[in-house]
Enzyme design. Structure first.
Site, PDB file in Angstrom:
ATOM      1  N   PRO A 295       0.851  -1.206   0.000  1.00  9.86           N
ATOM      2  CA  PRO A 295       0.000   0.000   0.000  1.00  9.86           C
ATOM      3  C   PRO A 295       0.886   1.255   0.000  1.00  9.86           C
ATOM      4  CG  PRO A 295      -0.069  -1.103   2.139  1.00  9.86           C
ATOM      5  CD  PRO A 295       0.798  -1.934   1.259  1.00  9.86           C
ATOM      6  N   ASP A 468       5.938   2.277   1.747  1.00  5.69           N
ATOM      7  CA  ASP A 468       5.107   1.088   1.932  1.00  5.69           C
ATOM      8  C   ASP A 468       4.462   1.184   3.320  1.00  5.69           C
ATOM      9  OD1 ASP A 468       4.040  -1.387   2.455  1.00  5.69           O
ATOM     10  OD2 ASP A 468       5.732  -2.509   1.623  1.00  5.69           O
ATOM     11  N   HIS A 469       3.163   1.441   3.328  1.00  3.49           N
ATOM     12  CA  HIS A 469       2.492   1.735   4.600  1.00  3.49           C
ATOM     13  C   HIS A 469       2.447   0.535   5.548  1.00  3.49           C
ATOM     14  CE1 HIS A 469       0.417   4.118   7.414  1.00  3.49           C
ATOM     15  NE2 HIS A 469      -0.336   4.834   6.598  1.00  3.49           N
ATOM     16  N   ARG A 470       2.724  -0.662   5.030  1.00  2.00           N
ATOM     17  CA  ARG A 470       2.733  -1.816   5.918  1.00  2.00           C
ATOM     18  C   ARG A 470       3.822  -1.683   6.974  1.00  2.00           C
ATOM     19  NH1 ARG A 470       3.377  -6.535   1.640  1.00  2.00           N
ATOM     20  NH2 ARG A 470       4.915  -5.015   0.927  1.00  2.00           N
ATOM     21  N   VAL A 471       4.936  -0.998   6.585  1.00  2.00           N
ATOM     22  CA  VAL A 471       6.067  -0.927   7.512  1.00  2.00           C
ATOM     23  C   VAL A 471       6.529   0.496   7.807  1.00  2.00           C
ATOM     24  CG1 VAL A 471       6.984  -3.239   7.188  1.00  2.00           C
ATOM     25  CG2 VAL A 471       7.514  -1.479   5.511  1.00  2.00           C
TER      26      VAL A 471
END
Lengths: 496, 334
Positions: A295, A468-471
């Protein structure tokens, strides 16, 4: 003769290499080769390698066309002594089996044509009515079903044909009489119940090096279809029977289109179609995977770079032999900012986050064949001159296709600069397994509102960070960007 | 004939065999209840009440409560069997086989072969299997395939009280190790059970329904669901034969193939995991020895290849049901 014929196969040039293409043959057909001499250039994902001969002889035949991808281990050429007849070379090629088992088999594969196939159902199927039967006298008669241990269907058959099961001995488990026992007893006593099923030979399968199921191959042949036009959906990329049928379906014009008058058809727009080069394919796979799974969010910031440009002029006038570009300075600035924000200097594979001690900055370089991203390792520990020199070397090697895999694989962060194309600002797609990429626009003079609400002019550059919004969360990305901007506003720090 | 529950049928078989042969004894966790504690002895007769009343009649020398160690008491039962006894061990859940698998796979199953027939292992291991109790992943499995895979083990899974008694008596009298699987959902199921002792040979299937359109093969509780499906389909004019295999080892291949020859259509219903399981095994039998009979692709009705879910809604979806069996039957006719 065959032992003086040598197969040249697609080499495996890296752990992840599964296929490759010959870019150029370095020897003409008939030309002599010796061990260690170049035969061809092989292109894999992003690199071109040289294939050296291991044997000596004449290059008698090339089996693949240049630019066509084939799997590792596939036959690409044949080397043999000049006196080996052409016919031997032909039969060697037709019989050649690669290590991966993808092989062209001879048209009449022995054994396959011997496989029997039952064409018809048994004609004695009870559903069709009375089985034709001739029961010997000795087996006819009544019996007590409770007193005889027989299978359900043995009882059933006995009842229908009036057979006395007590006269038959069972061969089954616990002495049970099976239906087969009944049939055998009738046969032994000279009677008959049903004819054997008709057996017809199966047509021989034809072979070919394409990855298809045998049925698909046969079907394609029947319909004169070129299998390379068919989209495979089977396991290991094989073309299945269903794929061929779908292709036939689509190729057949529907009633409506067939009925359309020819005059109404629009003038076709001529087009050229080509398959993706290995480099393009890697870019397509990796970036669509990144865009799909990571994302992305973007943060943009305007940076005033007048001081940076001034510093660059000073360095140039200082007589440095190496030319330091703005891009080199941005690499250094990003590396220093990453050193202060280790939470952005990471790789993420979907499971675990790897935090790195140093910033390995990948720099996007546009080539005719597609994008490559050579890496400046430990850029946080290198000075501007060193970075500039190293990057120039990397770009030069990228241009001539001589980058080594470890020069473009990995990296903890990517910098992409389209300023030279006049692009004001853009956002980039993260280069996995990295978690952030910086997109740099052009430097331009802009009017802005300065101190005391007065109009000022300065040289601006818009920088956009994709995360990367996951991390990486918004505040983490913003903190990094702030530090980056701060460094560029005080470019003296780049010299520390 | 007397109506008895599945539980009563097994209890009766144990009573009769222990009375008939004093080398028969039962051993397991909590089968007598109260051992070593303050609780009442034989209060329940095992967690499912199957061994109720044995303690009072045969005493604690032949009704042996054990510590919670499958490895030790299954091992003890294997040893007792090899030295002349006929133990009936109770493994509370077949899921616990993991704790004593060496004793079963490498000792019980192989002694007779490795000693050239000089020893035999007349052991019965009774165990609960099956899902539907919301008992979660470690207490709901149906692991007959695991035992069937091992040559030397016989595997029985009865579908009704009458078969349970006859098959258990046969298993106790059999000279080889027999894994006897009781579906925990069926202990209260009632049916006709003769009072007198009788046996049903191992490896002989039963046709619980007889029809010439489609063959349905099943085991244990799945036989009852298949019967129900067959009865409902009969009203739609589809006649099914239901083959209750009763045992997976030895397997009554003949009964499957003879029915398949008649119908040409095969559905296999199983509660075990699908991969390398009973359904795949019978489908392979049809492909190998009944290919000429087949008029349609073989259908299997099994759980998905996943662990049994704890959520009741998911567990309900997981276990094969009557509707799925009916759909599979219709798929062979499509």
């Amino acid at each position: 003769m065959t032992n003086s014929i040598h197969a040249i196969t697609m080499p495996k040039l890296g752990l992840s290499m599964t296929e490759g293409a010959v870019v150029e043959w370095r020897v003409d057909i008939g030309g002599e080769v010796k061990p260690g001499e170049l035969i061809a250039d092989i292109e894999t994902s992003k690199i071109v390698n040289e294939l050296e001969a291991q044997v000596s002889g004449a290059l008698r035949r090339t089996v693949v066309e240049t630019g066509v991808e084939v799997p590792v281990g596939a036959l690409i050429a044949v080397v043999a002594d000049a006196d080996v007849p052409d016919a031997s070379i032909d039969s060697f090629i037709s019989r050649y089996t690669g290590d991966d088992g993808v092989a062209s088999e001879p048209a009449e594969a022995p054994g396959i044509s011997d496989v029997p196939e039952i064409q018809e159902e048994r004609s004695s199927s009870p559903a069709t009515g009375q089985p034709s039967a001739a029961i010997p006298e000795s087996l006819l008669g009544d019996y007590d079903p409770q007193a005889v241990f027989a299978s359900h269907h043995a009882h059933k058959l006995a009842r229908r044909l009036g057979i006395n099961l007590a006269a038959i001995s069972g061969t089954g488990r616990a002495g049970r009489i099976s239906k087969t026992d009944v049939e055998d007893a009738v046969k032994v006593a000279g009677g008959s119940i049903a004819p054997a099923p008709a057996v017809v030979p199966k047509p021989a399968a034809t072979g070919g090096p394409v990855r298809t199921t045998p049925v698909a191959r046969r079907l394609a042949k029947q319909h004169g279809i070129d299998l390379s036009d068919v989209q495979p959906t089977g396991t290991r990329g094989r073309i299945t029977k269903g794929d061929v049928l779908r292709f036939i379906d689509r190729a057949q014009p529907t009633a409506a289109t067939a009925a359309m008058p020819a005059t109404e058809s629009p003038v076709p727009n001529p087009f050229h179609e080509h398959s993706l080069s290995p480099v393009r394919k890697v870019i397509a796979d990796r970036l669509s995977d990144s865009k799909r799974t990571a994302p992305h969010f973007r943060l943009s910031v305007d940076v005033i770079i007048d001081k940076l440009l001034e510093l660059r002029r000073d360095i140039e006038q200082g007589g440095s032999e190496t030319r330091v570009s703005v891009n080199d300075m941005l690499v250094r600035a990003a590396a220093l900012a990453l050193a202060q924000h280790p939470e952005v200097n990471i790789q993420f594979d979907g499971q675990a986050v790897r935090g790195f001690a140093h910033a390995d900055i990948a720099v996007a370089v546009a080539l005719d064949e597609g994008l490559v991203t050579p890496i400046v390792r430990r850029a946080d520990q290198k000075g501007l001159i060193e970075i500039a020199g190293e990057l120039a070397g990397l770009v030069e090697r990228a241009r001539i296709g001589k980058l080594m895999p470890d020069e473009f694989q990995g990296g903890t962060f990517t910098l992409s600069n389209l300023g030279m194309f006049g692009i004001k600002s853009f956002d980039a797609i993260i280069n996995p397994p990295q978690a952030a990429i910086m997109a740099v626009g052009k430097a331009e003079r802009r009017l802005y509102v300065g101190e005391g609400d007065s109009g000022r002019v300065a040289t601006f550059m818009t920088v956009t960070l994709s995360c990367d919004h996951r991390v990486i969360d918004g505040a983490m990305g913003a903190g990094f960007l702030q530090t980056f901007k701060d460094i560029l506003h005080h470019p003296g720090r780049l010299l520390l | 004939m007397a109506q008895k529950s599945f539980r009563e049928a097994i209890n009766e078989a144990l009573h009769e065999e222990m009375a008939r042969d004093d080398t028969v004894f039962v051993i397991g966790e909590d089968i007598a209840g109260g051992t070593g504690g303050d609780g009442e002895e034989d209060a329940w007769g095992g967690v499912m009440g199957v061994t109720k009343g044995l303690l009072g009649r045969f005493g604690s020398n032949r009704v042996i409560d054990t510590p919670i160690s499958e490895m030790s008491y299954i091992g003890a039962a294997v040893g007792a069997a090899a030295t002349g006894m006929r133990p009936v061990a109770e493994l509370m859940f077949c899921d616990f086989a993991g704790c004593c698998f060496d004793q079963l796979m490498n000792q019980a199953a192989k002694l007779r072969y490795m000693l050239g027939g000089q020893a035999k292992v007349p052991l019965v291991v009774r165990m609960q299997c099956g899902g539907g109790f919301n008992a979660a992943a470690q207490h709901s499995q149906t692991l007959h395939a695991l035992f069937t895979h091992i040559p030397g083990l016989k595997v029985v899974m009865p579908s009704n009280p009458r078969d349970a008694k006859g098959l258990l008596v046969e298993a106790i009298r059999d000279d080889d190790p027999v894994m006897f699987m009781e579906h925990k959902f069926m202990y209260d199921d009632k049916g006709d059970v003769p009072d007198e002792p009788y046996t049903i040979p191992l490896g002989i299937a039963d046709y619980t329904r007889d029809g010439e359109d489609v063959t349905i093969c099943a085991l244990g509780r799945m036989v009852n669901l298949s019967n129900q499906a067959a009865d409902e389909l009969a009203k739609e004019g589809i006649a099914c034969t239901v083959v209750d295999l009763r045992c997976t080892s030895p397997l009554d291949e003949e009964s499957v193939l003879e029915s398949l020859e008649e119908t040409g259509r095969l559905v296999i219903v199983d509660e075990g995991y699908p991969r390398c399981g009973f359904a795949a095994d019978v489908a392979a039998l049809a492909a190998r020895s009944g290919f000429g009979y087949l008029k349609a692709p073989v259908q299997t009705v099994t759980p998905p290849h996943t662990t049994i879910p704890f959520a009741p809604i998911l567990e309900e979806l997981y276990i094969p049901d009557v509707d799925r069996i009916k759909q599979a039957v219709k798929a062979t006719l499509a």
